[in-house]
Design a protein around this motif. Sequence first.
Motif, PDB file in Angstrom:
ATOM      1  N   VAL A  79       0.874  -1.278   0.209  1.00  0.00           N
ATOM      2  CA  VAL A  79      -0.035   0.009   0.007  1.00  0.00           C
ATOM      3  C   VAL A  79       0.872   1.190  -0.095  1.00  0.00           C
ATOM      4  CG1 VAL A  79      -1.878   1.180   1.093  1.00  0.00           C
ATOM      5  CG2 VAL A  79      -1.825  -1.198   1.234  1.00  0.00           C
ATOM      6  N   PRO A  80       0.906   1.891  -0.929  1.00  0.00           N
ATOM      7  CA  PRO A  80       1.424   3.205  -1.119  1.00  0.00           C
ATOM      8  C   PRO A  80       0.831   4.292  -0.170  1.00  0.00           C
ATOM      9  CG  PRO A  80       1.195   2.620  -3.552  1.00  0.00           C
ATOM     10  CD  PRO A  80       0.284   1.650  -2.393  1.00  0.00           C
ATOM     11  N   PRO A  81       1.681   5.351   0.439  1.00  0.00           N
ATOM     12  CA  PRO A  81       1.115   6.370   1.310  1.00  0.00           C
ATOM     13  C   PRO A  81      -0.163   6.907   0.638  1.00  0.00           C
ATOM     14  CG  PRO A  81       3.162   7.004   0.292  1.00  0.00           C
ATOM     15  CD  PRO A  81       2.957   5.747  -0.009  1.00  0.00           C
ATOM     16  N   HIS A  82      -0.895   7.403   1.405  1.00  0.00           N
ATOM     17  CA  HIS A  82      -2.335   8.398   1.007  1.00  0.00           C
ATOM     18  C   HIS A  82      -1.758   9.623   1.275  1.00  0.00           C
ATOM     19  CE1 HIS A  82      -4.468   4.874   3.226  1.00  0.00           C
ATOM     20  NE2 HIS A  82      -4.203   4.607   2.061  1.00  0.00           N
ATOM     21  N   ARG A  83      -0.816  10.073   2.070  1.00  0.00           N
ATOM     22  CA  ARG A  83      -0.232  11.307   2.131  1.00  0.00           C
ATOM     23  C   ARG A  83       1.141  11.445   2.380  1.00  0.00           C
ATOM     24  NH1 ARG A  83      -2.162  14.908   7.583  1.00  0.00           N
ATOM     25  NH2 ARG A  83      -1.190  16.879   6.974  1.00  0.00           N
ATOM     26  N   THR A  84       1.848  12.478   1.578  1.00  0.00           N
ATOM     27  CA  THR A  84       3.069  12.524   1.935  1.00  0.00           C
ATOM     28  C   THR A  84       3.583  13.902   1.867  1.00  0.00           C
ATOM     29  OG1 THR A  84       3.522  12.932  -0.756  1.00  0.00           O
ATOM     30  CG2 THR A  84       3.543  10.785  -0.056  1.00  0.00           C
ATOM     31  N   PHE A  85       4.684  13.948   2.422  1.00  0.00           N
ATOM     32  CA  PHE A  85       5.400  15.358   2.729  1.00  0.00           C
ATOM     33  C   PHE A  85       6.796  15.417   2.392  1.00  0.00           C
ATOM     34  CE2 PHE A  85       6.418  12.886   6.234  1.00  0.00           C
ATOM     35  CZ  PHE A  85       7.601  13.270   6.743  1.00  0.00           C
ATOM     36  N   ASP A  86       7.559  16.538   2.461  1.00  0.00           N
ATOM     37  CA  ASP A  86       8.645  16.840   2.405  1.00  0.00           C
ATOM     38  C   ASP A  86       9.277  17.579   3.467  1.00  0.00           C
ATOM     39  OD1 ASP A  86       9.609  15.783  -0.225  1.00  0.00           O
ATOM     40  OD2 ASP A  86       7.990  17.274  -1.202  1.00  0.00           O
ATOM     41  N   GLY A  87      10.434  17.481   3.953  1.00  0.00           N
ATOM     42  CA  GLY A  87      10.795  18.190   5.194  1.00  0.00           C
ATOM     43  C   GLY A  87      10.261  17.763   6.553  1.00  0.00           C
TER      44      GLY A  87
END
Length: 232
Positions: free
Chosen positions: A139-147
Amino acid sequence: MPLQHLAGRVWLWPHDPDPDAIRGCVAVIADDRGSVIVDAGNSPDQARRIQQAIAAEQLPAPRWLTYTHNHWDHTWGACAWEDVEIVAHSAATAILEREAARPWSHAYLRDQVAANPKLGPSFRARALAMADWTGFKVVPPHRTFDGTLTLPTGVRLEHVGGSHAPDSLIVIDDESSVALLGDCFYPPPFHEREGDESTDFAMVRRLMKTGLEWYVDAHSAPRRMAGRLSGR
């Protein structure tokens, strides 16, 4: 196996000390707004056992699941976690989408090891973890971020990268003075190592500067900082 209370609102499902098992710890940061799960477990079976342990302790239901990085022993349990938002660093998405497209089965594992024997330790551990492939998916992530990203419960996610995995992040609960480190200072997986790559001590020194009481990597016992044993 019951959860073990570490500090404050942090609970741990301990790692398996058998290195052949490749089963890291999973953390639960309990909060009435919804618990945060740190890493999914190495299989749906492990995830379900952790869910039973959460219920036994009467902790709040999980609302967020964060991957410390994309490797299988941290993500393969995700398909058994329901009603959670999966959060990870943005670099994890493409990697996990590629992994999701692979035809995972015991036969596939054997074929891959035959083609590349360096995969043996990892793929044998996957075979041990997965008695049944019914319903399994990466399952790939539903939400991602940088930093950095702070969840509504105050739990902080910080991208640290490193040689183990480009998407490695750490999870910090200041309220409990705990840092959950995943595998960020470990060398790359065996089949990806070059030369004599070993523990990333520069990463360790960087992490220690956070000044927290507890440091928990995925495959060792929790470490408590000297000088922070009392009087917090």
